[in-house]
Design a protein around this motif. Structure first.
Motif, PDB file in Angstrom:
ATOM      1  N   UNK A  49       0.873  -1.166   0.000  1.00 20.52           N
ATOM      2  CA  UNK A  49       0.000   0.000   0.000  1.00 20.52           C
ATOM      3  C   UNK A  49       0.912   1.217   0.000  1.00 20.52           C
ATOM      4  N   UNK A  50       0.435   2.329  -0.561  1.00 15.64           N
ATOM      5  CA  UNK A  50       1.363   3.437  -0.768  1.00 15.64           C
ATOM      6  C   UNK A  50       0.691   4.792  -0.707  1.00 15.64           C
ATOM      7  N   UNK A  51       1.518   5.787  -0.475  1.00 14.11           N
ATOM      8  CA  UNK A  51       1.140   7.186  -0.634  1.00 14.11           C
ATOM      9  C   UNK A  51       1.727   7.609  -1.981  1.00 14.11           C
ATOM     10  N   UNK A  52       0.916   8.276  -2.792  1.00 14.00           N
ATOM     11  CA  UNK A  52       1.389   8.717  -4.103  1.00 14.00           C
ATOM     12  C   UNK A  52       1.969  10.113  -3.964  1.00 14.00           C
ATOM     13  N   UNK A  53       3.247  10.235  -4.279  1.00 11.77           N
ATOM     14  CA  UNK A  53       3.941  11.515  -4.160  1.00 11.77           C
ATOM     15  C   UNK A  53       4.223  12.043  -5.568  1.00 11.77           C
ATOM     16  N   UNK A  54       5.268  12.797  -5.792  1.00 13.47           N
ATOM     17  CA  UNK A  54       5.546  13.448  -7.072  1.00 13.47           C
ATOM     18  C   UNK A  54       5.436  12.491  -8.254  1.00 13.47           C
ATOM     19  N   UNK A  55       4.773  12.959  -9.275  1.00 10.52           N
ATOM     20  CA  UNK A  55       4.638  12.219 -10.538  1.00 10.52           C
ATOM     21  C   UNK A  55       4.121  10.803 -10.349  1.00 10.52           C
ATOM     22  N   UNK A  56       3.295  10.590  -9.346  1.00 14.87           N
ATOM     23  CA  UNK A  56       2.708   9.275  -9.122  1.00 14.87           C
ATOM     24  C   UNK A  56       3.652   8.252  -8.514  1.00 14.87           C
ATOM     25  N   UNK A  57       4.835   8.698  -8.061  1.00 15.19           N
ATOM     26  CA  UNK A  57       5.756   7.775  -7.391  1.00 15.19           C
ATOM     27  C   UNK A  57       5.072   7.209  -6.159  1.00 15.19           C
ATOM     28  N   UNK A  58       5.400   5.972  -5.835  1.00 14.24           N
ATOM     29  CA  UNK A  58       4.756   5.275  -4.710  1.00 14.24           C
ATOM     30  C   UNK A  58       5.700   5.191  -3.514  1.00 14.24           C
ATOM     31  N   UNK A  59       5.299   5.829  -2.434  1.00 11.63           N
ATOM     32  CA  UNK A  59       6.007   5.698  -1.164  1.00 11.63           C
ATOM     33  C   UNK A  59       5.293   4.580  -0.419  1.00 11.63           C
TER      34      UNK A  59
END
Length: 182
Positions: free
Chosen positions: A57-67
């Motif tokens: 599961x992820x947080x979407x950061x810059x340009x849709x990158x997945x944290x």
């Protein structure tokens, strides 16, 4: 002290260090660096659940990158204190795994954060900045601000959201917000 959107900076009013990452500057690497450096973190982004592999599961950061949750848990976050996940479904579990708490908010606790504000399902785009602003306004009233007051601050913010509409705002606007931890 915190990674924060511009709406929150006004409450710190020069009294506290604010590191802000917006747009393309909020890469996975820069957010992870900020998490290692800051005791309070506010993440205003999109969250995605991976039911078949919850640690992805992820947080979407810059340009849709997945944290991803797995990368957050593996971080060494020496100053972890408070994290506000202003994203949809950051504390949503799975119907099939009802006795397990594997979601982004629980992962933040595993990563070392003492207090986590999260959401159990989708939140309204217009409500999220208001809840965050009222939350931080309440916390920054005391000097120094105390994350042990974060549950009270969330209660205050949600109540203001309800009162703003004369108590007529549907509960789907305010009930998703939860606090876990201390």
């Amino acid at each position: 002290m915190a990674l924060a959107p511009s709406e929150i900076k006004q409450h710190a009013a020069g009294k506290h260090y604010i590191q802000q990452l917006k747009g393309d500057a909020a890469t996975v690497e820069s957010v992870q660096k900020g998490m290692r450096e800051c005791s309070w973190v506010h993440l205003a982004c999109h969250g995605v659940q991976n039911v078949s592999n919850p640690t992805e599961s992820a947080l979407l950061v810059a340009s849709g990158q997945r944290l991803t949750l797995s990368s957050i848990i593996s971080l060494s976050i020496p100053h972890a204190d408070l994290v506000f996940l202003s994203a949809c479904q950051t504390a949503t579990g799975d119907k099939e795994l009802q006795e397990e708490s594997v979601h982004l908010a629980a992962g933040m606790l595993s990563a070392g954060y003492q207090s986590v504000v999260a959401t159990m399902w989708s939140i309204m785009d217009n409500d999220a900045p208001q809840v965050a602003s009222d939350f931080y306004e309440h916390l920054f009233k005391s000097s120094p601000p105390d994350s042990a007051q974060s549950a009270e601050a969330l209660h205050h913010a949600v109540r203001k959201l309800q009162e703003k509409s004369g108590g007529k705002k549907p509960f789907m606007h305010w009930v998703p917000y939860i606090h876990i931890g201390i």
